[in-house]
Design an enzyme around this catalytic site. Structure first.
Site, PDB file in Angstrom:
ATOM      1  N   HIS A  65      -0.678  30.741  52.327  1.00  0.00           N
ATOM      2  CA  HIS A  65      -1.861  31.464  51.862  1.00  0.00           C
ATOM      3  C   HIS A  65      -2.315  30.899  50.523  1.00  0.00           C
ATOM      4  CE1 HIS A  65       0.372  33.988  48.889  1.00  0.00           C
ATOM      5  NE2 HIS A  65       1.340  33.974  49.792  1.00  0.00           N
ATOM      6  N   ASP A 101      -4.578  32.527  48.585  1.00  0.00           N
ATOM      7  CA  ASP A 101      -4.916  33.609  47.644  1.00  0.00           C
ATOM      8  C   ASP A 101      -3.709  33.986  46.799  1.00  0.00           C
ATOM      9  OD1 ASP A 101      -3.739  34.650  50.034  1.00  0.00           O
ATOM     10  OD2 ASP A 101      -4.440  36.666  49.526  1.00  0.00           O
ATOM     11  N   GLU A 120      -3.613  37.027  52.431  1.00  0.00           N
ATOM     12  CA  GLU A 120      -2.214  37.464  52.593  1.00  0.00           C
ATOM     13  C   GLU A 120      -1.834  38.487  51.541  1.00  0.00           C
ATOM     14  OE1 GLU A 120       2.166  37.562  52.355  1.00  0.00           O
ATOM     15  OE2 GLU A 120       0.735  37.056  50.793  1.00  0.00           O
ATOM     16  N   GLU A 178       6.694  30.894  52.124  1.00  0.00           N
ATOM     17  CA  GLU A 178       6.956  31.965  51.147  1.00  0.00           C
ATOM     18  C   GLU A 178       8.169  31.607  50.278  1.00  0.00           C
ATOM     19  OE1 GLU A 178       5.294  34.530  50.315  1.00  0.00           O
ATOM     20  OE2 GLU A 178       3.814  34.614  51.921  1.00  0.00           O
TER      21      GLU A 178
END
Length: 379
Positions: free
Chosen positions: A64, A66, A131, A160
């Site tokens: 992601h 963002d 996300e 992640e």
């Protein structure tokens, strides 16, 4: 190259759901390497699906662009979007969560494609700018789009920040479910000097809340820690010291393992509130269910890559928050999460070790090569 790209991404202040041009920058780079880019915008959310090769099996990197807001700027050593380097670390919002991972994925794909331009199967990169926010128009919508196109992800590697103390010491092979609720307990407003003429909802709720906090929901299992119940917010009162409030509002969350079910948790909460004869309104919010890749080709490939590059055996874990892997796993894909050390994520002075950026790129590349044989077989 990974460091330079991470800096370029951090310097784009992509506070959720704004992508701030990150995906176009990445698309231009990977298109130059021979990838095909599909930009998918749903409402105010930007998504990017980049592919190289064709057919099955398909390995997708997932990330992601963002980030969460930086918070008070005075708490940062430097501008959170300046991508400052100090003592071997790169500072900035998104450095660890997860622009460093994205940059490592891009450079790993570039090297893999250069080494194996005619590889079998498909290598893909899926990025969203939704996300850290509502997660409605991001990966979830892209999964629907892929299903419509009859595209099936076999392996999904999520960037992640999974590591705890050093890169690669922990990989996530699953996540707990998340269930959130808004609770309002009703009373009767009145003067504190005349409690008999009022009903204090704080006092009424306290025993029930104590019971919920002390309750053992399950024992967990070999793959998951026990289910936890946490209160995130409490609000009551008018602000005046001489007024008994008429209601109290709470926000609480379960992080639950498969030993408990969403329906079972809801039933137990409502039974507890009813047992204490409370008058209440309860609103259950959209949830995410637990997922697990207990074993398989992707787990073994990631473990082997970490061992080869980092020299250590990673621990498998399902702890922590949720990730967009929850949207991929129900399609039948194997899902594993591997990324930088997570000690500073969502904090002021978020940072990533520069050496780890280069190592992570090499680990991702090694995973690609580990699975290249499977791609050749088309299995």
């Amino acid at each position: 190259m990974t460091l330079a790209l991470t800096k370029a991404l951090i310097r784009r202040p992509s506070i959720t759901p704004d992508d701030a041009g990150c995906q176009h920058l990445i698309a231009e780079r990977l298109e130059a390497a021979g990838c095909v880019a599909t930009h998918l915008r749903f409402d105010e959310v930007d998504n990017l699906w980049l592919t190289h090769g064709s057919g099955e099996p398909l390995l997708a990197f997932l990330g992601h662009t963002d980030v969460v807001p930086p918070g008070p700027l005075a708490t940062w050593y430097s501008d959170p979007f300046a991508a400052a380097v100090h003592d071997g670390f790169l500072y900035g919002r998104g450095a660890a969560d997860m622009k460093g991972s994205i940059a490592a994925m891009v450079t790993a794909m570039e090297r893999f494609i250069a080494a194996r331009p005619a590889h079998a199967g498909t290598v893909a990169l899926l990025l969203t700018s939704d996300e850290e926010g509502l997660a409605i128009n991001g990966t979830k919508r892209v999964v629907d789009y892929l299903a419509e196109q009859d595209i099936r992800i076999r392996w999904c590697l999520v960037g992640e920040p999974s590591s705890r103390h050093r890169l690669g010491d922990t990989i996530k092979n699953g996540r707990r479910g998340s269930l959130t609720a808004e609770l309002k307990v009703l009373g009767q407003q009145g003067h504190v000097a005349y409690p008999a003429l009022a009903e204090n909802p704080i006092h009424r709720l306290a025993p029930a809340l104590d019971a919920l906090c002390k309750k053992t929901w399950d024992q967990g299992n070999a793959h998951y820690p026990p289910t936890s119940f946490q209160i995130a917010k409490i609000h009551a009162g008018s602000g005046a010291a001489n007024v008994i409030p008429g209601e109290i509002e709470l926000l609480f969350n379960f992080r639950y393992c498969p030993e408990s079910t969403e329906a079972g948790l809801i039933s137990q909460v409502e039974a507890t509130l009813d047992r204490f004869e409370l008058r209440y309104e309860l609103n259950w919010l959209p949830s995410s269910r637990p997922f697990l890749t207990a074993s398989g080709e992707l787990v073994e490939a990631v473990k082997a890559a970490v061992a080869a590059i980092c020299g250590s055996e990673p621990e498998l874990s399902t702890a922590g928050g949720t990730s967009d892997g929850r949207f991929i796993a129900p399609t039948g894909a194997e899902v594993v999460e591997l990324g930088p050390v997570n000690a500073t994520i969502h904090k002021a002075n978020e940072c990533v070790k520069i050496d780890d950026l280069h190592l992570l790129s090499r680990v991702y590349e090694a995973v690609l090569h580990q699975l290249a044989g499977r791609m050749r077989q088309g299995s």
